[in-house]
Write a protein that holds these residues in place. Structure first.
Motif: not given
Length: 278
Positions: A142-143, A166-168, A188-189, A213-214
């Motif tokens: 996720f991160a 979701a978070s990079l 896409t998330d 979702k960005l």
């Protein structure tokens, strides 16, 4: 203060969580030998103490094969991460080792942790490429935050396999070069993407338009060029997130302020990561 007493092993059949975060514990490597007997532990949270090791994350933790959470940020860990250790910790979901003094490579075994959701390794002195992502096993991730290390090479196309991401955040790693791979459009998330203060080059991929979702896109202080796709502008500007941001070097990348970019980056402007994770 002091140390975790060796007598804690008397609880080895029942204890599944050890949380001593934000204390004044002073422990050397050998003081953590008790972990060899704590085989039922699932959560070890020891952030913000004075846990000292010259051998990376203490390998005594390898006996805790049920471990899901390992948090050792803000301690005094030196040396390299042991590849065999993370083969043993195959159930890890949360690995947090930020703000230590770790050096060396990112073990390939970390890239094979199929249950991993959070990987935070910012602000160390490690030097590694992103090949550990090529195993294609981190589908639950996720991160991923790797800022403030010497990340070399390029972003591999296999980044597109991290479909739960979701978070990079990979910033302040001036050796990270090459293009932003088009495969990022498969994430896409993805909500937050920080890649500023690197040596990335080439055009902004149009595939970023496929990220509905960005909310945050920060690419300043790179060697990127071209323009921001209008769909990316619209996606970000219509988000309700209070810290939404789209920042690039406007002298190199076409991104009109107000109608697209929220700010233009420059050599003296660094942003602060918001925190979607946790």
């Amino acid at each position: 203060t002091g140390k975790v007493p060796m007598e804690i092993v008397l609880l080895r059949e029942h204890l599944d969580t050890l949380n001593v975060t934000t204390n004044l514990l002073y422990m050397e490597y050998e003081d953590m030998k008790f972990f060899e007997q704590m085989t039922k532990l699932q959560h070890v949270v020891m952030d913000d103490n004075y846990i000292r090791s010259d051998n990376g994350v203490p390998t005594y933790l390898g006996a805790c094969t049920d471990l899901k959470t390992l948090q050792l940020s803000y301690n005094v860990l030196y040396g390299q991460l042991d590849n065999d250790l993370f083969h043993k910790l195959s159930n890890l979901e949360h690995l947090e080792i930020e703000s230590n003094f770790l050096t060396g490579d990112m073990p390939n075994s970390i890239g094979k942790l199929k249950e991993l959701v959070y990987l935070y390794a910012r602000r160390n002195s490690m030097s590694f490429n992103l090949d550990f992502l090529k195993a294609g096993k981190l589908n639950n991730l996720f991160a991923l935050w790797l800022d403030g290390n010497e990340v070399t090479g390029t972003i591999p196309t296999e980044i597109g396999q991290l479909t739960g991401l979701a978070s990079l955040s990979i910033t302040n790693s001036t050796e990270l070069s090459g293009p932003i791979p088009t495969e990022i459009g498969k994430l896409t998330d993805l909500r937050r993407l920080w890649l500023y203060n690197n040596a990335l080059s080439g055009a902004i991929p149009t595939e970023l338009s496929e990220l509905p979702k960005l909310e945050v896109l920060e690419l300043q202080n790179n060697n990127l060029e071209g323009e921001i796709p209008t769909t990316v502008c619209a996606n970000i500007l219509t988000q309700t997130y209070i810290h939404k941001a789209l920042i690039v070097d406007c002298g190199k990348v076409e991104c009109p302020l107000g109608t697209c970019c929220t700010k233009c980056g420059d050599d003296n402007a660094n942003s602060q990561n918001g925190n979607l994770a946790n």
